[in-house]
Every structure is written in structure tokens, then in C-alpha cells.
Motif scaffolding. Structure first.
Motif, PDB file in Angstrom:
ATOM      1  N   GLU A   2       0.826  -1.203   0.000  1.00 41.64           N
ATOM      2  CA  GLU A   2       0.000   0.000   0.000  1.00 41.64           C
ATOM      3  C   GLU A   2       0.866   1.261   0.000  1.00 41.64           C
ATOM      4  O   GLU A   2       1.914   1.317   0.639  1.00 41.64           O
ATOM      5  CB  GLU A   2      -0.900   0.007   1.225  1.00 41.64           C
ATOM      6  CG  GLU A   2      -1.962  -1.068   1.190  1.00 41.64           C
ATOM      7  CD  GLU A   2      -2.913  -0.948   2.364  1.00 41.64           C
ATOM      8  OE1 GLU A   2      -3.121   0.174   2.868  1.00 41.64           O
ATOM      9  OE2 GLU A   2      -3.439  -1.984   2.767  1.00 41.64           O
ATOM     10  N   LYS A   3       0.396   2.276  -0.721  1.00 40.89           N
ATOM     11  CA  LYS A   3       1.139   3.533  -0.813  1.00 40.89           C
ATOM     12  C   LYS A   3       1.300   4.190   0.545  1.00 40.89           C
ATOM     13  O   LYS A   3       2.317   4.819   0.820  1.00 40.89           O
ATOM     14  CB  LYS A   3       0.451   4.477  -1.781  1.00 40.89           C
ATOM     15  CG  LYS A   3       0.616   4.078  -3.221  1.00 40.89           C
ATOM     16  CD  LYS A   3       0.011   5.097  -4.149  1.00 40.89           C
ATOM     17  CE  LYS A   3       0.183   4.652  -5.584  1.00 40.89           C
ATOM     18  NZ  LYS A   3      -0.260   5.679  -6.527  1.00 40.89           N
ATOM     19  N   ALA A   4       0.294   4.058   1.415  1.00 40.73           N
ATOM     20  CA  ALA A   4       0.372   4.677   2.744  1.00 40.73           C
ATOM     21  C   ALA A   4       1.511   4.067   3.555  1.00 40.73           C
ATOM     22  O   ALA A   4       2.246   4.786   4.244  1.00 40.73           O
ATOM     23  CB  ALA A   4      -0.953   4.522   3.476  1.00 40.73           C
ATOM     24  N   LEU A   5       1.675   2.755   3.473  1.00 47.13           N
ATOM     25  CA  LEU A   5       2.760   2.090   4.194  1.00 47.13           C
ATOM     26  C   LEU A   5       4.102   2.474   3.589  1.00 47.13           C
ATOM     27  O   LEU A   5       5.051   2.790   4.312  1.00 47.13           O
ATOM     28  CB  LEU A   5       2.591   0.572   4.152  1.00 47.13           C
ATOM     29  CG  LEU A   5       3.722  -0.250   4.767  1.00 47.13           C
ATOM     30  CD1 LEU A   5       3.928   0.088   6.231  1.00 47.13           C
ATOM     31  CD2 LEU A   5       3.461  -1.736   4.595  1.00 47.13           C
ATOM     32  N   LEU A   6       4.182   2.486   2.279  1.00 47.24           N
ATOM     33  CA  LEU A   6       5.425   2.846   1.605  1.00 47.24           C
ATOM     34  C   LEU A   6       5.873   4.264   1.982  1.00 47.24           C
ATOM     35  O   LEU A   6       7.061   4.518   2.171  1.00 47.24           O
ATOM     36  CB  LEU A   6       5.267   2.724   0.087  1.00 47.24           C
ATOM     37  CG  LEU A   6       6.506   3.005  -0.752  1.00 47.24           C
ATOM     38  CD1 LEU A   6       7.658   2.085  -0.361  1.00 47.24           C
ATOM     39  CD2 LEU A   6       6.187   2.861  -2.225  1.00 47.24           C
ATOM     40  N   ALA A   7       4.927   5.167   2.143  1.00 53.74           N
ATOM     41  CA  ALA A   7       5.255   6.554   2.496  1.00 53.74           C
ATOM     42  C   ALA A   7       5.875   6.659   3.891  1.00 53.74           C
ATOM     43  O   ALA A   7       6.617   7.598   4.174  1.00 53.74           O
ATOM     44  CB  ALA A   7       4.013   7.428   2.399  1.00 53.74           C
ATOM     45  N   LEU A   8       5.600   5.695   4.757  1.00 53.77           N
ATOM     46  CA  LEU A   8       6.131   5.711   6.124  1.00 53.77           C
ATOM     47  C   LEU A   8       7.516   5.095   6.238  1.00 53.77           C
ATOM     48  O   LEU A   8       8.255   5.382   7.168  1.00 53.77           O
ATOM     49  CB  LEU A   8       5.181   4.965   7.064  1.00 53.77           C
ATOM     50  CG  LEU A   8       3.798   5.559   7.249  1.00 53.77           C
ATOM     51  CD1 LEU A   8       2.940   4.629   8.083  1.00 53.77           C
ATOM     52  CD2 LEU A   8       3.879   6.922   7.890  1.00 53.77           C
ATOM     53  N   LEU A   9       7.853   4.213   5.304  1.00 51.77           N
ATOM     54  CA  LEU A   9       9.112   3.486   5.391  1.00 51.77           C
ATOM     55  C   LEU A   9      10.278   4.308   4.845  1.00 51.77           C
ATOM     56  O   LEU A   9      10.142   4.997   3.836  1.00 51.77           O
ATOM     57  CB  LEU A   9       9.017   2.171   4.608  1.00 51.77           C
ATOM     58  CG  LEU A   9       8.012   1.143   5.128  1.00 51.77           C
ATOM     59  CD1 LEU A   9       7.957  -0.043   4.195  1.00 51.77           C
ATOM     60  CD2 LEU A   9       8.376   0.709   6.536  1.00 51.77           C
ATOM     61  N   VAL A  10      11.397   4.226   5.534  1.00 55.16           N
ATOM     62  CA  VAL A  10      12.633   4.867   5.079  1.00 55.16           C
ATOM     63  C   VAL A  10      13.772   3.863   5.229  1.00 55.16           C
ATOM     64  O   VAL A  10      13.668   2.886   5.971  1.00 55.16           O
ATOM     65  CB  VAL A  10      12.959   6.159   5.870  1.00 55.16           C
ATOM     66  CG1 VAL A  10      11.909   7.224   5.647  1.00 55.16           C
ATOM     67  CG2 VAL A  10      13.138   5.867   7.345  1.00 55.16           C
TER      68      VAL A  10
END
Length: 64
Positions: A2-10
Motif C-alpha cells: 500500500e502507498k500509505a505504508l510505503l510513504a512511512l518506510l525509510v
């Protein structure tokens, strides 16, 4: 993923954003040149489990 999860990961090494490589099922960090695997939909965010991006993959950073 999901894009929302990807946005949180660094990237755990650099703190830089990650980019999804759908064809390889990996999360790529262009700052560290590491590719983190995704197993059964779960990203493995351990640098020791990551592989180095090759020159061709790393060159794609401008096309993201």
C-alpha cells in the motif's frame, strides 16, 4: 504494498525514502544503493538482508 505504508518506510541506514520495484518485489534506496527484499508482502528492513543495487538499477533513480 500500500502507498500509505510505503510513504512511512525509510532506509534504516540513511533515512532516505524507499521506492518500490514491483518486478523484483524489493524496496530500493538510491542513497545507500540497497535493495530490501519483500517476503510474503512484508518488507525485510535489515541492511544485512539487503543487496546492493547494480549500476543499471541505480541509474534509474532519475526516472522514479
Amino acid at each position: 504494498m500500500e502507498k500509505a505504508l510505503l510513504a512511512l518506510l525509510v532506509c534504516p541506514q540513511t533515512g532516505a525514502p524507499l521506492y518500490l520495484s514491483k518486478d523484483k518485489q524489493e524496496l530500493w534506496c538510491y542513497a545507500s544503493r540497497l535493495a530490501y527484499p519483500i517476503h510474503d508482502g512484508v518488507p525485510v528492513m535489515l541492511p544485512e538482508q539487503a543487496r546492493m543495487l547494480n549500476d543499471e538499477e541505480w541509474a534509474k533513480r532519475g526516472a522514479k
